[in-house]
Design an enzyme around this catalytic site. Structure first.
Site, PDB file in Angstrom:
ATOM      1  N   ASN A   9       0.837  -1.194   0.000  1.00 53.18           N
ATOM      2  CA  ASN A   9       0.000   0.000   0.000  1.00 53.18           C
ATOM      3  C   ASN A   9       0.880   1.255   0.000  1.00 53.18           C
ATOM      4  O   ASN A   9       1.498   1.585   1.016  1.00 53.18           O
ATOM      5  CB  ASN A   9      -0.910  -0.025   1.237  1.00 53.18           C
ATOM      6  N   PRO A  10       0.953   1.985  -1.142  1.00 58.87           N
ATOM      7  CA  PRO A  10       1.816   3.171  -1.202  1.00 58.87           C
ATOM      8  C   PRO A  10       1.403   4.267  -0.219  1.00 58.87           C
ATOM      9  O   PRO A  10       2.237   5.039   0.245  1.00 58.87           O
ATOM     10  CB  PRO A  10       1.682   3.648  -2.654  1.00 58.87           C
ATOM     11  N   ASP A  69      -0.864  -3.685  11.173  1.00 58.62           N
ATOM     12  CA  ASP A  69      -2.180  -4.279  10.958  1.00 58.62           C
ATOM     13  C   ASP A  69      -3.149  -3.354  11.656  1.00 58.62           C
ATOM     14  O   ASP A  69      -2.970  -3.005  12.819  1.00 58.62           O
ATOM     15  CB  ASP A  69      -2.284  -5.699  11.508  1.00 58.62           C
TER      16      ASP A  69
END
Length: 196
Positions: A9-10, A69
Site C-alpha cells: 500500500n503506497p 495491521d
C-alpha cells in the site's frame, strides 16, 4: 537503517516515511529489495497479523521488516469489522464498497467506534518491537472528504467536526491510530538502537 514495509500500500508507505524519516530510518517497499511476499492474515488479533506479516517479510528479505495491521472496530457491531476491515463484505469490494456496507449495517445503531493500529518490527537476530495505537471516534451518517483511504470518509472525530478524509495528512498523523502507534514505536526503536 533500512526497514522493509510488509505491505504493498503506497499510502501506508507514505505515512510511515513521514513519521519515521527524522529518526534516520529509511522505509522501503518489498519490491525495492526484490521480494514479493503475500502473507495470509490468519490471526484473530491485530497483534497476531502484524507479527505474521513482519516476520514473513524479514525472513524473505534478510532485513528488518515493519508491518502494520489496522482496522476499524465498531462497538454496536461487536468490534467488527476489526481484523477483517480490508475484507469486510467479502472479496471484490473496494474501499467505497466496504464503507457503504458498513453504513448500511449501522442504520439505527449507536455510532461509537475506534481505529486500531499495531506496528510490529522483526529483526533478523530475533528481536521484535511492537506498539499499539487507538483513535476513538464515531461513524458518520454519510461519507465526507476526499483524502485518506479505507474507512477515512466515514470515520468522524467529534472534537474536530471532521472525518479522517477531511483532515490534512499532518492533522491526521497527529491524532490517528497509526500516528499514535508509530509514535510509540519510534520511542521503542530509538531506545533499541541506542542500546546496540
Amino acid at each position: 537503517m533500512k526497514l522493509v514495509l510488509a505491505s504493498k500500500n503506497p499510502k501506508k508507505l507514505k505515512e510511515m516515511r513521514e513519521i519515521l524519516s527524522h529518526l534516520g530510518v529509511e522505509v522501503c517497499l518489498q519490491s525495492d529489495v526484490g521480494i514479493d511476499v503475500d502473507v495470509e492474515e490468519t490471526g484473530t488479533t491485530f497483534e497476531e497479523n502484524s507479527l505474521l506479516k513482519a516476520k514473513a517479510v524479514m525472513e524473505a528479505s534478510g532485513l528488518p521488516a515493519i508491518a502494520d495491521d489496522s482496522g476499524l472496530c465498531v462497538d454496536a457491531l461487536g468490534g467488527a469489522p476489526g481484523v477483517y476491515s480490508a475484507r469486510y463484505g467479502g472479496p471484490g469490494l473496494d474501499d467505497e464498497g466496504c464503507y457503504r456496507l458498513l453504513l448500511e449495517n449501522m442504520r439505527g445503531q449507536p455510532r461509537a467506534a475506534k481505529f486500531v493500529s499495531v506496528i510490529t518490527c522483526c529483526f533478523p537476530n530475533g528481536d521484535v518491537l511492537t506498539a499499539r495505537g487507538e483513535c476513538p471516534g464515531t461513524i458518520a451518517f454519510a461519507p465526507m472528504g476526499e483524502g485518506g483511504f479505507g474507512y477515512d470518509p466515514v470515520f468522524f472525530i467529534p472534537g474536530l467536526k471532521k472525518t479522517f478524509a477531511q483532515l490534512t495528512p499532518e492533522e491526521k498523523n497527529a491524532i490517528s491510530h497509526r500516528g499514535k502507534a508509530l509514535e510509540k514505536f519510534q520511542a521503542e526503536l530509538k531506545s533499541y538502537l541506542s542500546s546496540r
